[in-house]
Scaffold this active site. Structure first.
Site, PDB file in Angstrom:
ATOM      1  CG  HIS A 285      -4.496   0.810   9.966  1.00  0.00           C
ATOM      2  ND1 HIS A 285      -5.113   1.945  10.445  1.00  0.00           N
ATOM      3  CD2 HIS A 285      -5.291   0.333   8.977  1.00  0.00           C
ATOM      4  CE1 HIS A 285      -6.234   2.144   9.772  1.00  0.00           C
ATOM      5  NE2 HIS A 285      -6.362   1.189   8.871  1.00  0.00           N
TER       6      HIS A 285
ATOM      7  CG  LEU B 245       0.270  -0.346  -4.692  1.00  0.00           C
ATOM      8  CD1 LEU B 245      -0.923  -1.266  -4.540  1.00  0.00           C
ATOM      9  CD2 LEU B 245       0.834  -0.458  -6.107  1.00  0.00           C
TER      10      LEU B 245
ATOM     11  N   GLY C 103       0.802  -1.221   0.000  1.00  0.00           N
ATOM     12  CA  GLY C 103       0.000   0.000   0.000  1.00  0.00           C
ATOM     13  C   GLY C 103       0.836   1.272   0.000  1.00  0.00           C
TER      14      GLY C 103
ATOM     15  CG  PHE D 293       3.167 -10.600  -5.939  1.00  0.00           C
ATOM     16  CD1 PHE D 293       4.510 -10.471  -6.263  1.00  0.00           C
ATOM     17  CD2 PHE D 293       2.227 -10.286  -6.902  1.00  0.00           C
ATOM     18  CE1 PHE D 293       4.900 -10.038  -7.529  1.00  0.00           C
ATOM     19  CE2 PHE D 293       2.603  -9.859  -8.170  1.00  0.00           C
ATOM     20  CZ  PHE D 293       3.945  -9.732  -8.477  1.00  0.00           C
TER      21      PHE D 293
ATOM     22  CE  LYS E  88      -9.273   6.639   0.625  1.00  0.00           C
ATOM     23  NZ  LYS E  88      -9.768   6.853   1.988  1.00  0.00           N
TER      24      LYS E  88
ATOM     25  CG  ASP F 108       5.517 -16.753  -2.602  1.00  0.00           C
ATOM     26  OD1 ASP F 108       5.656 -15.514  -2.616  1.00  0.00           O
ATOM     27  OD2 ASP F 108       6.076 -17.507  -3.418  1.00  0.00           O
ATOM     28  CB  THR F 109       7.967 -13.440  -0.118  1.00  0.00           C
ATOM     29  OG1 THR F 109       7.260 -12.502  -0.930  1.00  0.00           O
ATOM     30  CG2 THR F 109       8.670 -14.455  -0.989  1.00  0.00           C
TER      31      THR F 109
HETATM   32  N1  LIG Z   1      -5.191   4.182  -1.008  1.00  0.00           N
HETATM   33  C1  LIG Z   1      -6.011   3.519  -0.222  1.00  0.00           C
HETATM   34  O1  LIG Z   1      -7.213   3.474  -0.433  1.00  0.00           O
HETATM   35  C2  LIG Z   1      -5.430   2.812   0.977  1.00  0.00           C
HETATM   36  C3  LIG Z   1      -6.227   1.911   1.687  1.00  0.00           C
HETATM   37  C4  LIG Z   1      -5.672   1.227   2.764  1.00  0.00           C
HETATM   38  C5  LIG Z   1      -4.357   1.461   3.122  1.00  0.00           C
HETATM   39  N2  LIG Z   1      -3.619   2.368   2.414  1.00  0.00           N
HETATM   40  C6  LIG Z   1      -2.215   2.638   2.777  1.00  0.00           C
HETATM   41  O2  LIG Z   1      -1.484   1.426   2.618  1.00  0.00           O
HETATM   42  C7  LIG Z   1      -0.384   1.449   3.502  1.00  0.00           C
HETATM   43  C8  LIG Z   1      -0.271   0.107   4.173  1.00  0.00           C
HETATM   44  O3  LIG Z   1      -0.111  -0.866   3.158  1.00  0.00           O
HETATM   45  P1  LIG Z   1       0.595  -2.260   3.435  1.00  0.00           P
HETATM   46  O4  LIG Z   1      -0.014  -2.888   4.615  1.00  0.00           O
HETATM   47  O5  LIG Z   1       0.599  -2.984   2.145  1.00  0.00           O
HETATM   48  O6  LIG Z   1       2.059  -1.833   3.915  1.00  0.00           O
HETATM   49  P2  LIG Z   1       3.458  -1.692   3.159  1.00  0.00           P
HETATM   50  O7  LIG Z   1       3.319  -1.219   1.784  1.00  0.00           O
HETATM   51  O8  LIG Z   1       4.328  -0.916   4.091  1.00  0.00           O
HETATM   52  O9  LIG Z   1       3.981  -3.195   3.120  1.00  0.00           O
HETATM   53  C9  LIG Z   1       4.281  -3.866   4.324  1.00  0.00           C
HETATM   54  C10 LIG Z   1       5.700  -4.455   4.287  1.00  0.00           C
HETATM   55  O10 LIG Z   1       5.698  -5.599   3.440  1.00  0.00           O
HETATM   56  C11 LIG Z   1       6.728  -5.502   2.458  1.00  0.00           C
HETATM   57  N3  LIG Z   1       6.206  -6.258   1.313  1.00  0.00           N
HETATM   58  C12 LIG Z   1       5.312  -5.859   0.392  1.00  0.00           C
HETATM   59  N4  LIG Z   1       4.983  -6.892  -0.398  1.00  0.00           N
HETATM   60  C13 LIG Z   1       5.700  -7.961   0.019  1.00  0.00           C
HETATM   61  C14 LIG Z   1       5.792  -9.325  -0.405  1.00  0.00           C
HETATM   62  N5  LIG Z   1       5.015  -9.815  -1.373  1.00  0.00           N
HETATM   63  N6  LIG Z   1       6.680 -10.120   0.230  1.00  0.00           N
HETATM   64  C15 LIG Z   1       7.434  -9.654   1.254  1.00  0.00           C
HETATM   65  N7  LIG Z   1       7.366  -8.398   1.727  1.00  0.00           N
HETATM   66  C16 LIG Z   1       6.509  -7.569   1.107  1.00  0.00           C
HETATM   67  C17 LIG Z   1       6.962  -4.030   2.287  1.00  0.00           C
HETATM   68  O11 LIG Z   1       8.255  -3.760   1.825  1.00  0.00           O
HETATM   69  C18 LIG Z   1       6.760  -3.519   3.715  1.00  0.00           C
HETATM   70  O12 LIG Z   1       7.935  -3.693   4.445  1.00  0.00           O
HETATM   71  C19 LIG Z   1      -0.598   2.600   4.466  1.00  0.00           C
HETATM   72  O13 LIG Z   1       0.292   3.632   4.154  1.00  0.00           O
HETATM   73  C20 LIG Z   1      -2.024   3.032   4.201  1.00  0.00           C
HETATM   74  O14 LIG Z   1      -2.211   4.412   4.386  1.00  0.00           O
HETATM   75  C21 LIG Z   1      -4.126   3.023   1.347  1.00  0.00           C
END
Ligand SMILES: NC(=O)c1ccc[n+]([C@@H]2O[C@H](COP(=O)([O-])OP(=O)(O)OC[C@H]3O[C@@H](n4cnc5c(N)ncnc54)[C@H](O)[C@@H]3O)[C@@H](O)[C@H]2O)c1
Length: 386
Positions: A281, A118, A115, A179, A152, A181-182
């Protein structure tokens, strides 16, 4: 245009169209999803920005995919985490786009990550030359069921989460479960909070699916075919049905705000308070879901048997149900006041009603309700604390 030749009132509609598609193995050359939009054939190029954690171990697969399709590609891995969701990293992404000289129509930016990546790449795509197309490929469970399906974009700023941002749709989001799996287990648990929320407030079928399959799904990082697909598909469908008519969030009565009524302030506060466990969160959302469900029972909206199912499921899903902040009525009340301010002065509290999967909005919660709910909450969760 309505005009008196001294005053001009302009009205225009912004067309919005984007695709969200579940498709496994997007990096298999025979899967054409990633090149569905933009130029292909001679001279075709793509800029791919990818979370380093995802890139590691998949470098060859990403490169081979575009080589197979004869597309010249610049692949840029970036270290991502919430503390990097800032202006400095946004400018860095914009600089990469400028150096690549991304074309506005034929070279959609391909964003692969969680997230954080993205949200930031979406904002960069929106800002660069007033908007270039982008494609989202979420790689965390949270991004699959939440961050990738909406419009957003954001970065954190002024010490506030998501303070700067925009509404900017991608051309497509391709959701590939493989994706996961890791992905570390705690990231799966965190996303389960959002899925749990949706099940309780909107989808009894999803709730039942979770009751039977959640434990195994989590053990296998959602790689199990069948149940994993169904749970993800149901969650996304609910999210899209809720978001689509309210893309710009003009309607402040939002079911998706369930679990976000008391939690936002408490989550932030817990990070600065060394006397209590910090709340992620997802943890804050799932505890709020349980507390709000207790509130629903206290108000006579759902029977005790339904409340027990909710608490039991949160336990099966390994979600935390208890935090000391949720027994502090002053803090809870302050949080509700803060949330009410963000909802234009109305509580607009989504809450389960009659049975799991159905809801109403409450606007008359009193301090006394919060105090009474705490008693029930302690009683319900006390024996289930992890
Ligand atoms: N735009 C929206 O509508 C919306 C909705 C919900 C959350 N968000 C945002 O999303 C963020 C949270 O997203 P998140 O939980 O994905 O966190 P993140 O993007 O920080 O990912 C979590 C961790 O996992 C790692 N990672 C990602 N994919 C991986 C994979 N396949 N294998 C191993 N490691 C991997 C990342 O490097 C990071 O360390 C927050 O900033 C939040 O504000 C946005």
């Amino acid at each position: 245009v309505i005009s008196t030749k001294k005053e001009w009132n302009v009205t225009a509609n912004l067309p919005v169209a984007f695709k969200v598609k579940m498709t496994d193995n997007v990096l298999e050359p025979t899967n054409y999803s990633l090149i569905e939009y933009g130029q292909t054939g001679r001279g075709a190029r793509r800029l791919v920005i990818v979370d380093s954690a995802v890139f590691f171990g998949r470098e060859k697969a990403i490169k081979s995919y575009f080589d197979f399709h004869n597309i010249e590609t610049k692949i840029v891995p970036i270290d991502m985490s919430e503390d990097k969701k800032n202006l400095e990293h946004l400018l860095y992404i914009l600089e990469i786009m400028e150096n690549f000289g991304i074309l506005r129509r034929s070279e959609p930016l391909i964003c692969i990550g969680g997230g954080v990546l993205l949200d930031m790449c979406g904002l960069a795509a929106n800002l660069y030359r007033r908007g270039v197309p982008h494609i989202k490929v979420p790689t965390t469970l949270l991004a699959i069921v939440d961050a990738s399906v909406g419009v957003k974009t954001s970065i954190n700023h002024f010490c506030r989460r998501n303070r700067l941002g925009s509404y900017y749709p991608p051309v497509a989001a391709y959701l590939d479960r493989t994706f996961l799996d890791t992905l570390p287990k705690e990231e799966i648990v965190s996303a389960m909070g959002e899925i749990f929320k949706m099940a309780v407030i909107k989808n009894a079928k999803l709730f039942e699916l979770l009751e039977t399959d959640a434990a195994e799904l989590m053990q296998q990082n959602f790689l199990l075919d069948g149940p994993a697909e169904s749970v993800i598909s149901e969650s996304i469908n609910d999210m899209i049905v809720e978001l689509a008519p309210n893309l710009w969030e003009t309607d402040l009565e939002r079911i998706v705000d369930f679990g976000h009524s008391f939690s936002p302030m408490l989550e932030m506060k817990s990070l600065e308070d060394s006397t209590v466990p910090s709340l992620s969160h997802g943890e804050a959302v799932s505890i709020d879901v349980v507390f709000s469900s207790c509130l629903a029972h206290h108000r006579g909206l759902i029977p005790k048997s339904e409340l027990e199912r909710i608490v039991d499921l949160s336990f099966v899903m390994q979600l935390p149900t208890y935090h000391p902040y949720f027994t502090n009525y002053l803090l809870l009340w302050e949080s509700l006041i803060d949330t009410t301010r963000h909802r234009d002065g109305k509580q607009n509290l989504p809450i389960p009603a009659v049975s799991i999967g159905n809801s109403i909005f409450l606007n008359d919660i009193k301090l006394e309700d919060v105090k009474e709910t705490i008693k029930l909450y302690v009683q319900m969760t006390g024996k289930k604390q992890k």
